[in-house]
Design a protein around this motif. Structure first.
Motif, PDB file in Angstrom:
ATOM      1  N   PRO A 187      23.435  43.109  37.958  1.00 44.38           N
ATOM      2  CA  PRO A 187      23.079  44.427  38.489  1.00 44.38           C
ATOM      3  C   PRO A 187      23.355  44.624  39.977  1.00 44.38           C
ATOM      4  N   PHE A 188      24.481  44.163  40.450  1.00 41.82           N
ATOM      5  CA  PHE A 188      24.863  44.444  41.828  1.00 41.82           C
ATOM      6  C   PHE A 188      26.370  44.326  41.965  1.00 41.82           C
ATOM      7  N   ALA A 189      26.878  44.873  43.054  1.00 41.40           N
ATOM      8  CA  ALA A 189      28.306  44.848  43.331  1.00 41.40           C
ATOM      9  C   ALA A 189      28.641  43.677  44.245  1.00 41.40           C
ATOM     10  N   LEU A 190      29.845  43.144  44.081  1.00 41.84           N
ATOM     11  CA  LEU A 190      30.344  42.055  44.913  1.00 41.84           C
ATOM     12  C   LEU A 190      31.500  42.591  45.742  1.00 41.84           C
ATOM     13  N   VAL A 191      31.391  42.457  47.054  1.00 44.41           N
ATOM     14  CA  VAL A 191      32.377  43.025  47.970  1.00 44.41           C
ATOM     15  C   VAL A 191      33.208  41.896  48.561  1.00 44.41           C
ATOM     16  N   LEU A 192      34.517  42.061  48.514  1.00 43.71           N
ATOM     17  CA  LEU A 192      35.470  41.124  49.115  1.00 43.71           C
ATOM     18  C   LEU A 192      36.315  41.859  50.153  1.00 43.71           C
ATOM     19  N   PRO A 193      36.565  41.287  51.311  1.00 45.30           N
ATOM     20  CA  PRO A 193      35.962  40.040  51.798  1.00 45.30           C
ATOM     21  C   PRO A 193      34.598  40.280  52.432  1.00 45.30           C
ATOM     22  N   SER A 194      33.785  39.240  52.502  1.00 44.13           N
ATOM     23  CA  SER A 194      32.499  39.320  53.189  1.00 44.13           C
ATOM     24  C   SER A 194      32.716  39.093  54.679  1.00 44.13           C
TER      25      SER A 194
END
Length: 443
Positions: A240-247
């Motif tokens: 239930p969350f988004a993963l952002v690239l790059p950190s």
């Protein structure tokens, strides 16, 4: 029994929720099969009959109507099993021996859109991502309503198929970044992705790094802001969350909701978060350095006051602070694991009683309790839970160096932490970079 049906029953018949039913669609015998825990069987059959009755006067046969509804015209055994586990309905025509996949009426197994639980919002949208990936993509599309938004989906895993989706702005994103992410996913589609550590291995990142390569957020406005800045957003089904690239480093200081406030207040809040990070890293080590190594740095009145507060404490400053830091970590972890109804009460009462008890027993000084309270509050100003966890680990390095070299050890520890952060890259983008979209335009 028909070989296809016999094979399906032998492969899935051990599941109590697997059903095979023989029904008639306009006097045509068909067999439907699926998982009753995922499919609303009664409503699906009613909707199927209603659709065929409406379409039959057009001159089409039942087979042609069903084919128009199906997602795949003709399937094999493995495809049928994979479709059933995803919640699809298989229709088998007894006369023509054809089988098709149909999208049924699904049971409502997903929670509705709720307010975020791990990230508090001040003057901003209160919606958050859910476990269902289609819902998350829809929320992201509403936040970033543009024809330039591109969505690419992949299915990974050999034992358990898991859907993974990429979202990015086709005009602002760095194409090299997108191509590298897609290549890693396509080359590792047989690997299971059930959590972030699995995804880290698929992307080829070092799983032992303290700083996470993915910036996680459950706020749609933050994910949309990352897309606008030329970054790639990933969604994994049932996460239930988004993963952002790059950190990037700036992610722990800046929120899109800050821009709903006047600019001077926005700048002040972000500077306050920077001060919070510095206080978290420096204050415990500074206590150890000034008490045990460099007391001459303090004014004589302050040095005498600190010495008086430690009168009777049997442990050196290093053991004293590490012992209390570990206890504080246990209190924080307990507050997360305990039920919400009793967690805050128990941890608050336990913290107060414990703090008073250790001071009364002269195991630690009063000043140390103040330092720990200020450090915990300062650590909570950071944006993102994963960022606060990393900072909590770095402060132990600085405490150890401060106990050996004093104030110089604090300086050396900050240099080591800065050098470590400067050496981090994600697909060629430095962790200290401000905006990857500007990098793409400059190049």
């Amino acid at each position: 029994m028909v070989p296809f049906l016999q094979e399906m029953k032998s492969r899935l018949g051990s599941n109590d929720d697997f059903f095979i039913q023989r029904v008639f669609l306009l006097d045509k015998p068909v067999v439907i099969m699926g998982l009753s825990t995922l499919i609303d069987v009664v409503n699906t059959k009613s909707a199927l009959l209603e659709y065929i009755e409406q379409s039959f006067p057009s001159g089409k046969t039942v087979e042609e109507v069903i084919k128009a509804m199906s997602t795949t015209p003709h399937i094999e055994i493995n495809e049928a099993i994979s479709a059933i586990t995803k919640g699809k309905l298989i229709i088998y025509f007894e006369v023509t021996k054809q089988r098709v996949i149909v999208d049924p009426i699904m049971k409502l197994l997903n929670r509705s859109i709720e307010s975020p639980t791990n990230e508090n919002v001040f003057q901003g949208s209160m919606s958050s991502f859910t476990e269902d990936i289609d819902t998350n993509i829809g929320i992201a599309r509403k936040e970033f309503n543009s024809r330039r938004l591109v969505v690419k989906s992949y299915y990974t895993g050999s034992l358990q198929k898991k859907r993974l989706s990429l979202l990015y702005d086709e005009e602002r994103v760095d194409r090299k970044l997108v191509n590298q992410v897609i290549d890693r996913i396509e080359n590792n589609q047989d690997k299971e992705i059930n959590h972030i550590q699995n995804l880290t291995k698929v992307m080829g990142f070092n799983s032992m790094e303290l700083i996470p390569k993915f910036n996680t957020t459950e706020l749609p406005q933050e994910a949309a802001n990352s897309i606008r800045k030329g970054r790639v957003v990933l969604f994994i089904d049932r996460i239930p969350f988004a993963l952002v690239l790059p950190s990037l480093l700036w992610d722990m200081f800046a929120l899109e909701n800050d821009k709903n406030l006047p600019k001077p207040i926005m700048i002040s809040l972000r500077l306050l978060r920077v001060v919070g990070v510095l206080a978290t890293l420096i204050m415990p080590g500074l206590y150890v350095a000034l008490v045990s190594v460099n007391p001459e740095v303090l004014r004589i009145e302050l040095a005498l006051s600190i010495a008086q507060s430690r009168d009777g404490v049997p442990y050196p400053a290093l053991i004293e602070i590490i012992m209390m830091l570990v206890v504080l970590e246990l209190v924080i972890e307990a507050s997360i694991r305990l039920p919400r109804s009793i967690g805050p009460t128990i941890t608050m009462v336990g913290g107060i009683i414990l703090g008073q008890a250790v001071v009364a027993a002269q195991l630690v000084s009063n000043l140390l309790i103040i330092i720990l309270a200020a450090t915990t509050i300062a650590n909570s100003t950071v944006v993102g839970v994963q960022n606060s966890l990393s900072i909590r680990l770095f402060k132990y390095l600085i405490v150890v160096l401060a106990s050996i070299y004093g104030v110089l050890g604090i300086l050396g520890g900050m240099v080591l932490v800065s050098a470590y952060l400067a050496g981090l890259t994600t697909f060629g983008v430095s962790y200290l970079y401000i905006n990857p979209a500007e990098r793409r335009r400059d190049s």
